[in-house]
Write a protein that holds these residues in place. Structure first.
Motif, PDB file in Angstrom:
ATOM      1  N   ASN A  32       0.840  -1.193   0.000  1.00  0.00           N
ATOM      2  CA  ASN A  32       0.000   0.000   0.000  1.00  0.00           C
ATOM      3  C   ASN A  32       0.877   1.245   0.000  1.00  0.00           C
ATOM      4  O   ASN A  32       2.108   1.147   0.027  1.00  0.00           O
ATOM      5  N   GLN A  33       0.222   2.409  -0.026  1.00  0.00           N
ATOM      6  CA  GLN A  33       0.939   3.673   0.040  1.00  0.00           C
ATOM      7  C   GLN A  33       0.410   4.495   1.201  1.00  0.00           C
ATOM      8  O   GLN A  33      -0.813   4.659   1.347  1.00  0.00           O
ATOM      9  N   ILE A  34       1.307   5.022   2.002  1.00  0.00           N
ATOM     10  CA  ILE A  34       0.894   5.865   3.115  1.00  0.00           C
ATOM     11  C   ILE A  34       0.242   7.135   2.566  1.00  0.00           C
ATOM     12  O   ILE A  34       0.652   7.666   1.530  1.00  0.00           O
ATOM     13  N   GLY A  35      -0.809   7.585   3.243  1.00  0.00           N
ATOM     14  CA  GLY A  35      -1.502   8.803   2.815  1.00  0.00           C
ATOM     15  C   GLY A  35      -2.257   8.642   1.510  1.00  0.00           C
ATOM     16  O   GLY A  35      -2.470   9.621   0.775  1.00  0.00           O
ATOM     17  N   PHE A  36      -2.686   7.421   1.214  1.00  0.00           N
ATOM     18  CA  PHE A  36      -3.347   7.139  -0.066  1.00  0.00           C
ATOM     19  C   PHE A  36      -4.529   8.078  -0.297  1.00  0.00           C
ATOM     20  O   PHE A  36      -5.365   8.271   0.583  1.00  0.00           O
ATOM     21  N   GLY A  37      -4.591   8.666  -1.477  1.00  0.00           N
ATOM     22  CA  GLY A  37      -5.713   9.515  -1.852  1.00  0.00           C
ATOM     23  C   GLY A  37      -5.479  10.991  -1.635  1.00  0.00           C
ATOM     24  O   GLY A  37      -6.229  11.821  -2.162  1.00  0.00           O
ATOM     25  N   CYS A  38      -4.457  11.343  -0.853  1.00  0.00           N
ATOM     26  CA  CYS A  38      -4.153  12.754  -0.595  1.00  0.00           C
ATOM     27  C   CYS A  38      -3.077  13.203  -1.587  1.00  0.00           C
ATOM     28  O   CYS A  38      -1.920  12.800  -1.456  1.00  0.00           O
ATOM     29  N   PRO A  39      -3.425  14.023  -2.576  1.00  0.00           N
ATOM     30  CA  PRO A  39      -2.470  14.365  -3.634  1.00  0.00           C
ATOM     31  C   PRO A  39      -1.135  14.920  -3.128  1.00  0.00           C
ATOM     32  O   PRO A  39      -0.078  14.579  -3.663  1.00  0.00           O
ATOM     33  N   ALA A  40      -1.173  15.738  -2.077  1.00  0.00           N
ATOM     34  CA  ALA A  40       0.057  16.390  -1.608  1.00  0.00           C
ATOM     35  C   ALA A  40       0.873  15.520  -0.658  1.00  0.00           C
ATOM     36  O   ALA A  40       2.052  15.783  -0.428  1.00  0.00           O
ATOM     37  N   LYS A  41       0.262  14.476  -0.111  1.00  0.00           N
ATOM     38  CA  LYS A  41       0.932  13.710   0.939  1.00  0.00           C
ATOM     39  C   LYS A  41       1.157  12.244   0.599  1.00  0.00           C
ATOM     40  O   LYS A  41       1.936  11.561   1.270  1.00  0.00           O
ATOM     41  N   GLN A  42       0.467  11.715  -0.404  1.00  0.00           N
ATOM     42  CA  GLN A  42       0.544  10.279  -0.689  1.00  0.00           C
ATOM     43  C   GLN A  42       1.989   9.836  -0.919  1.00  0.00           C
ATOM     44  O   GLN A  42       2.729  10.451  -1.687  1.00  0.00           O
ATOM     45  N   GLY A  43       2.396   8.781  -0.194  1.00  0.00           N
ATOM     46  CA  GLY A  43       3.739   8.230  -0.352  1.00  0.00           C
ATOM     47  C   GLY A  43       4.820   8.989   0.384  1.00  0.00           C
ATOM     48  O   GLY A  43       6.002   8.691   0.237  1.00  0.00           O
ATOM     49  N   LYS A  44       4.439   9.946   1.213  1.00  0.00           N
ATOM     50  CA  LYS A  44       5.428  10.763   1.925  1.00  0.00           C
ATOM     51  C   LYS A  44       5.352  10.505   3.433  1.00  0.00           C
ATOM     52  O   LYS A  44       4.280  10.253   3.975  1.00  0.00           O
ATOM     53  N   ALA A  45       6.510  10.621   4.087  1.00  0.00           N
ATOM     54  CA  ALA A  45       6.572  10.400   5.540  1.00  0.00           C
ATOM     55  C   ALA A  45       5.710  11.400   6.295  1.00  0.00           C
ATOM     56  O   ALA A  45       5.212  11.110   7.386  1.00  0.00           O
ATOM     57  N   SER A  46       5.520  12.590   5.710  1.00  0.00           N
ATOM     58  CA  SER A  46       4.738  13.620   6.396  1.00  0.00           C
ATOM     59  C   SER A  46       3.280  13.199   6.602  1.00  0.00           C
ATOM     60  O   SER A  46       2.593  13.728   7.474  1.00  0.00           O
ATOM     61  N   ALA A  47       2.798  12.221   5.798  1.00  0.00           N
ATOM     62  CA  ALA A  47       1.437  11.715   6.001  1.00  0.00           C
ATOM     63  C   ALA A  47       1.303  11.005   7.336  1.00  0.00           C
ATOM     64  O   ALA A  47       0.217  10.888   7.892  1.00  0.00           O
ATOM     65  N   HIS A  48       2.415  10.516   7.876  1.00  0.00           N
ATOM     66  CA  HIS A  48       2.407   9.831   9.171  1.00  0.00           C
ATOM     67  C   HIS A  48       2.743  10.778  10.303  1.00  0.00           C
ATOM     68  O   HIS A  48       2.158  10.708  11.382  1.00  0.00           O
ATOM     69  N   GLY A  49       3.679  11.684  10.058  1.00  0.00           N
ATOM     70  CA  GLY A  49       4.254  12.457  11.154  1.00  0.00           C
ATOM     71  C   GLY A  49       3.563  13.763  11.468  1.00  0.00           C
ATOM     72  O   GLY A  49       3.905  14.417  12.448  1.00  0.00           O
ATOM     73  N   GLU A  50       2.590  14.180  10.648  1.00  0.00           N
ATOM     74  CA  GLU A  50       1.923  15.454  10.915  1.00  0.00           C
ATOM     75  C   GLU A  50       0.488  15.398  10.393  1.00  0.00           C
ATOM     76  O   GLU A  50       0.170  14.594   9.507  1.00  0.00           O
TER      77      GLU A  50
END
Length: 443
Positions: free
Chosen positions: A26-44
């Motif tokens: 899977n991809q972290i932050g799936f569906g969020c154009p600015a955050k998908q696949g980025k560590a920032s989707a988890h950390g903030e």
């Protein structure tokens, strides 16, 4: 893709000759154009703007801000109705069971409540009785077997160290896939999983659970022990080989900082008993308190048996041998095997004209929980000459010895050798205690 995952699970269950692993990519932050696949989707946090963009990207309603589709409510209500039907059927089954087997159903209800007859245990003199010196791991083993006769739902085991931890319950059998009537669990060398299993057993209810390993290996299960404390699960942790007294196994097996680590954990009660009577108190507390896990930190080497009522150890700290004067010249305090050192040192100090009070401190947590009057009666604030002795790190003792006191401790790693040689090498001798106390008293 729930259907594909379900098929994978069914295929794994059908494979009975080897383990299976299911990898879900899977991809972290799936569906969020600015955050998908980025560590920032988890950390903030995503933030209002990104949440709106994600909803639009996924074809989700943007208003109201917190939206749950009707299909979700309908699905949830189906599960609620099914659960209510299942619970009602179970209640009817138990009602019939209770009618057919009133004694067994009463026992089941008692087990699930977690309650024990504290008074009966407290007043059972045979449970508390010891008459000779022995290692506290050995007296713990005796207590486990005494409790096994009194608590039918007592169950536990060791991380492949039962002979060393002294945790085997005689005449209670081994629990296994073939025989589930046994009470001895063979966890294998997996401390973290062992503690997690014990948590799960307690969270389910109905059982009094303990597990065991060498004290130094408590590091491996610290995360699960922390969850015991966080979840108010009164698991009993039997932690033997508590100091450099382990000896020939060397510094890798000699705990130094582990005691301070457990003492620093909220809602964890730590006992390091000085003799078999204090070990009995530790076990009584472990099986009756109901809200906090207990760590029993126990010796490999023999310890003397002290006079006096064993139940005083439930105060956490108490006067083991008092001074001749109403107000002592110096306070000596220790836990575990080092109580013997201060007990003997007090006699030699008396010959030097220094009147000492000997305080056994099996549990910081229980002592700190006493009222101020009791704590003052044991450690008068007016007595500033204080020395604590413990063959582990000094961390934590300074709240008792104060600015004018001192700690004889081990703030380095140990060494390989026989216990008696190591204790002498690192200054855990009566002579060193006497010298240190004399210095503190006269400075």
């Amino acid at each position: 893709d729930i259907d594909t995952i379900e098929k994978a699970i069914e295929a794994a269950k059908a494979e009975t000759t080897k383990p299976s692993i299911i990898i879900v990519k899977n991809q972290i932050g799936f569906g969020c154009p600015a955050k998908q696949g980025k560590a920032s989707a988890h950390g903030e946090p995503l933030g209002a703007e990104n949440v709106l963009a994600m909803k639009e990207n996924l074809g989700w309603k943007t208003e109201p801000a917190f939206y749950v589709p009707d299909e979700v409510y309908a699905n949830m209500n189906e599960h609620i109705a099914k659960g209510e039907k299942t619970e009602a059927a179970w209640n009817e089954l138990f009602k019939a069971y209770a009618k057919a087997y009133p004694e067994l159903s009463a026992e089941y209800t008692k087990w699930m409540s977690g309650e024990l007859d504290k008074e009966a245990l407290l007043n059972n003199e045979e449970l508390w009785s010891f008459d000779k010196e022995m290692a506290t791991r050995e007296s713990s083993g005796i207590m486990i077997n005494r409790l096994a006769k009194l608590i039918p739902n007592f169950i536990g085991g060791s991380a492949d160290l039962a002979p060393s931890n002294k945790t085997h319950m005689n005449d209670r059998g081994d629990f296994s896939a073939e025989d589930r009537s046994g009470s001895n669990l063979h966890f294998g060398v997996r401390e973290h999983a062992m503690a997690a299993i014990a948590n799960g057993m307690y969270a389910h209810g109905g059982l009094k659970v303990f597990c065991a390993t060498f004290f130094v290996f408590s590091d491996y299960m610290k995360g699960a022990m922390r969850l015991s404390a966080l979840m108010n699960l009164p698991v009993a942790y039997v932690l033997t080989h508590d100091s450099i007294g382990v000896g020939e196994d060397g510094p890798t097996h000699e705990p130094i900082e582990q005691l301070a680590a457990l003492r620093s954990m909220p809602n964890m009660t730590v006992f390091r008993p000085a003799d078999s009577k204090e070990t009995a108190a530790a076990w009584y507390y472990a099986v009756t308190n109901g809200t906090t896990p207990t760590s029993l930190v126990l010796t490999r080497q023999k310890l003397p048996l002290y006079d006096g009522c064993p139940k005083r150890a439930l105060k956490g700290g108490y006067i083991l041998k008092d001074s001749k004067k109403e107000t002592p010249d110096v306070l000596l305090m220790a836990s575990g095997s080092e109580v013997e050192l201060i007990y003997k040192a007090a006699d030699e100090l008396a010959a030097k004209g220094i009147d000492a009070r000997v305080i056994s401190m099996p549990s910081f947590e229980l002592f700190d929980a006493q009222d101020e009057a009791y704590k003052e009666s044991v450690m008068p604030k007016s007595v500033r000459a204080r020395v604590a002795v413990e063959a582990l790190t000094s961390f934590g003792w300074h709240k008792y010895v104060g600015l004018d006191g001192d700690v004889i401790s081990l703030d380095t790693f140990g060494a390989s050798g026989k216990a008696e040689i190591l204790f002498e090498k690192f200054g855990f001798t009566v002579e060193n205690v006497v010298d240190k106390v004399s210095y503190v008293y006269n400075k």
